[in-house]
Structures are given as C-alpha cells and as structure tokens.
Design a protein around this motif. Structure first.
Motif, mmCIF file in Angstrom:
data_model
loop_
_atom_site.group_PDB
_atom_site.id
_atom_site.type_symbol
_atom_site.label_atom_id
_atom_site.label_comp_id
_atom_site.label_asym_id
_atom_site.label_seq_id
_atom_site.Cartn_x
_atom_site.Cartn_y
_atom_site.Cartn_z
ATOM 1 N N MET A 1 0.826 -1.202 0.000
ATOM 2 C CA MET A 1 0.000 0.000 0.000
ATOM 3 C C MET A 1 0.866 1.260 0.000
ATOM 4 O O MET A 1 1.981 1.259 0.480
ATOM 5 N N ILE A 2 0.291 2.324 -0.521
ATOM 6 C CA ILE A 2 1.008 3.593 -0.635
ATOM 7 C C ILE A 2 0.624 4.510 0.532
ATOM 8 O O ILE A 2 -0.531 4.559 0.932
ATOM 9 N N PHE A 3 1.634 5.215 1.069
ATOM 10 C CA PHE A 3 1.413 6.212 2.127
ATOM 11 C C PHE A 3 1.732 7.577 1.531
ATOM 12 O O PHE A 3 2.896 7.896 1.301
ATOM 13 N N ASP A 4 0.701 8.373 1.279
ATOM 14 C CA ASP A 4 0.890 9.754 0.814
ATOM 15 C C ASP A 4 1.024 10.635 2.049
ATOM 16 O O ASP A 4 0.037 10.912 2.725
ATOM 17 N N THR A 5 2.239 11.084 2.327
ATOM 18 C CA THR A 5 2.485 11.795 3.587
ATOM 19 C C THR A 5 2.193 13.296 3.502
ATOM 20 O O THR A 5 2.491 14.026 4.454
ATOM 21 N N HIS A 6 1.600 13.753 2.393
ATOM 22 C CA HIS A 6 1.312 15.194 2.289
ATOM 23 C C HIS A 6 0.273 15.448 1.200
ATOM 24 O O HIS A 6 0.606 15.463 0.015
ATOM 25 N N ALA A 7 -0.981 15.635 1.589
ATOM 26 C CA ALA A 7 -2.046 15.913 0.614
ATOM 27 C C ALA A 7 -3.076 16.836 1.244
ATOM 28 O O ALA A 7 -3.488 16.621 2.384
ATOM 29 N N LEU A 32 -2.902 5.118 3.269
ATOM 30 C CA LEU A 32 -2.786 6.161 4.281
ATOM 31 C C LEU A 32 -2.456 7.491 3.626
ATOM 32 O O LEU A 32 -1.749 7.528 2.612
ATOM 33 N N ALA A 33 -2.954 8.578 4.230
ATOM 34 C CA ALA A 33 -2.549 9.914 3.799
ATOM 35 C C ALA A 33 -2.555 10.849 4.998
ATOM 36 O O ALA A 33 -3.408 10.728 5.887
ATOM 37 N N VAL A 34 -1.570 11.745 5.024
ATOM 38 C CA VAL A 34 -1.544 12.816 6.029
ATOM 39 C C VAL A 34 -1.986 14.103 5.339
ATOM 40 O O VAL A 34 -1.459 14.461 4.283
ATOM 41 N N ASN A 35 -2.969 14.770 5.950
ATOM 42 C CA ASN A 35 -3.483 16.036 5.406
ATOM 43 C C ASN A 35 -2.993 17.194 6.282
ATOM 44 O O ASN A 35 -3.498 17.396 7.382
ATOM 45 N N PRO A 36 -1.991 17.954 5.811
ATOM 46 C CA PRO A 36 -1.509 19.076 6.615
ATOM 47 C C PRO A 36 -2.417 20.295 6.466
ATOM 48 O O PRO A 36 -3.029 20.497 5.421
ATOM 49 N N GLY A 37 -2.470 21.100 7.514
ATOM 50 C CA GLY A 37 -3.184 22.373 7.450
ATOM 51 C C GLY A 37 -2.250 23.493 7.054
ATOM 52 O O GLY A 37 -1.023 23.360 7.125
ATOM 53 N N CYS A 38 -2.825 24.621 6.603
ATOM 54 C CA CYS A 38 -2.030 25.802 6.234
ATOM 55 C C CYS A 38 -2.362 27.004 7.097
ATOM 56 O O CYS A 38 -1.636 27.993 7.104
ATOM 57 N N ALA A 202 -1.166 17.198 -3.125
ATOM 58 C CA ALA A 202 -2.439 17.367 -3.829
ATOM 59 C C ALA A 202 -3.198 18.550 -3.219
ATOM 60 O O ALA A 202 -3.149 18.731 -1.997
ATOM 61 N N PRO A 203 -3.826 19.390 -4.034
ATOM 62 C CA PRO A 203 -4.111 19.239 -5.466
ATOM 63 C C PRO A 203 -2.999 19.755 -6.385
ATOM 64 O O PRO A 203 -3.177 19.829 -7.591
ATOM 65 N N SER A 217 -3.760 11.468 -4.511
ATOM 66 C CA SER A 217 -2.819 10.430 -4.066
ATOM 67 C C SER A 217 -2.697 9.264 -5.037
ATOM 68 O O SER A 217 -1.711 8.530 -4.997
ATOM 69 N N ARG A 218 -3.695 9.083 -5.889
ATOM 70 C CA ARG A 218 -3.647 7.958 -6.832
ATOM 71 C C ARG A 218 -2.574 8.145 -7.900
ATOM 72 O O ARG A 218 -2.282 7.212 -8.659
#
Ligand code: NI
Length: 255
Positions: A1-7, A32-38, A202-203, A217-218
């Motif tokens: 599985m893929i881990f997108d650490t920034h989306a 998995l994905a981590v969604n950071p805030g701005c 992403a985006p 992430s895909r």
C-alpha cells in the motif's frame, strides 16, 4: 500500500468530489494519507476529515504564507495538535518566494513557536522551505531533538546531507518526474532508502503524465517509479519502504 504523507484534501479544489476521492483511495492502493493544514481553518478541516476517514490523518499548523493575517491563536492550535488523529505539526516553515509574504523575521518567529509546540507534544514537523534554504536550516538545527520531514525538498545535496545526518526525512513529489528536475536525482542519490517519503501535495505538483491537472494520491505510483529507478530497487520495494518510513516518522499513525 502507498502512504501519501502530504495531501491537502481540505482544498476547495476538492469541493465537488472530496468524499468520493477519499473513499476511493484504499481500493486504488493508497492506504494512508496525512493532510496538513495551512492555517487554523484548514487545520480544523484536516482534523475533521481525519475523524471521518480511518485512512486519513491530520497535521496542524500555520504556513508561512498564511501567518500574516489575524493574530495566530496558539491555544487553539495546541488543542487541534492534541487530537487523537493529529500526527504532526505542519505545514510550517519559511517562504521567501512570494514578495507579499509576511516579513522574514516574523515568519521565523511563527516557525519557531510551532517547532516548540511540536517538541512539547513530541510530534514531528512538516517543513515548507521555499527559497529560504539557509534560514530554514539554521532554524531547525537550533533544535537537535526535533524530528520531521522537509516537504518537497528543493535544497542542494549538501543541505540534504546535513539534514540526513541529523535524522531528518526528505519528501519527494511530482516535480521529480519533470524533465528539468536537475537536482532531484543528486538529492535522491545521497538520501538513504530509509529516509525517503513520497508526497503528492495534492491538489498541486501533479506528476507527468498528468501535469497541469488536479493532483491526488492515486498519482503517486509515478513518483514511486522514478525514485525506484534512481535508487535501483523495484517499484514494489519503493512502495513498501516509503510506507514503513511514513509509519516510523508519523508514529501516532495506526493501521
Ligand atoms: Ni503542501
């Protein structure tokens, strides 16, 4: 599985199909994905998404381009950082690219305050460094205990070496697939396999062959493929290694 650490799935670019995209990730191989805030609202949004989707985890923070408006409510930031599914402080850092960004000294103060919060809560940080390499390096080196990733790393191989020696991770994104990615192969060459993270942002930062379209992430297999080629491992191995690296750095993530 893929881990997108920034989306950034809180982005308004996902307003029409956010739930559909997020629901489709696991069946497309993104576990998995981590969604950071701005800023605070997007950090709150990231936390809400993490509470609704088991495979989404949040990072909370104020981005250097977004720190100049209202006074930052650090108490609220701390509350969000203490949530069960918040795994990092980010994205935070320095951005000297945009001329109308807040003053450099102010950016540095905000960066340091958030680093201190991360240390206090024992969380890693996600660092945004655009055209601010020396100052970003100077700031993080003041905190030897600090752990984290330089998101979409754009510094020199020498800077990479200094960070790697101090235990930092480096994030690789869609631009490594662009023809003009001159520095990225050199940076990848000095980066041990166990310090590489893959990110979409992403985006933004859509890899070839979808450059110009909205990213999600895909599309990470294109980034994994390029890294695998540079590091001389299979794409499957690269996927497994970056998954494990993500779990090691963002140690609050539970699968
Ligand atoms: Ni980002």
């Amino acid at each position: 599985m893929i881990f997108d650490t920034h989306a950034h799935y809180d982005s308004s670019q996902f307003k029409d199909d956010r739930d559909a995209v997020l629901t489709a990730l696991p069946e497309s191989g993104v576990g998995l994905a981590v969604n950071p805030g701005c800023d605070l609202p997007s950090s709150e949004y990231a936390v809400r998404l993490s509470e609704r989707f088991p495979h989404i985890w949040a990072a909370v923070g104020v981005h250097p381009s977004d720190c100049g408006g209202e006074a930052i409510n650090y108490d609220r930031l701390r509350e969000l950082a203490e949530r069960e599914k918040t795994v990092a402080i980010g994205e935070i850092g320095l951005d000297y690219y945009w001329k109308d960004n807040p003053l450099r000294e102010f950016q540095q103060t905000v960066f340091r305050k958030q680093i201190e919060l991360a240390l206090e809560l024992d969380l890693p940080v996600i660092v945004h460094d655009r055209e601010a390499h020396q100052d970003s390096l100077n700031v993080v080196l003041d905190y030897p205990e600090l752990r984290g990733v330089f998101h979409c790393f754009s510094g020199s191989p020498e800077m990479a070496g200094i960070l790697l020696n101090r235990g930092w991770y480096l994030g690789f994104d869609g631009p490594i697939t662009y023809k003009n990615a001159a520095k990225a192969p050199e940076v990848a060459a000095v980066t041990p396999l166990d310090r590489i993270l893959v990110e979409t942002d992403a985006p933004y930062l859509t890899p070839v062959p979808f450059r110009g379209k909205r990213n999600d992430s895909r599309n990470l297999p294109y980034v994994l493929e390029k890294l695998a080629e540079w590091k001389g491992v299979s794409k499957e191995e690269m996927e497994k290694i970056t998954w494990e690296n993500g779990l090691r750095l963002f140690s609050k993530v539970r699968v």
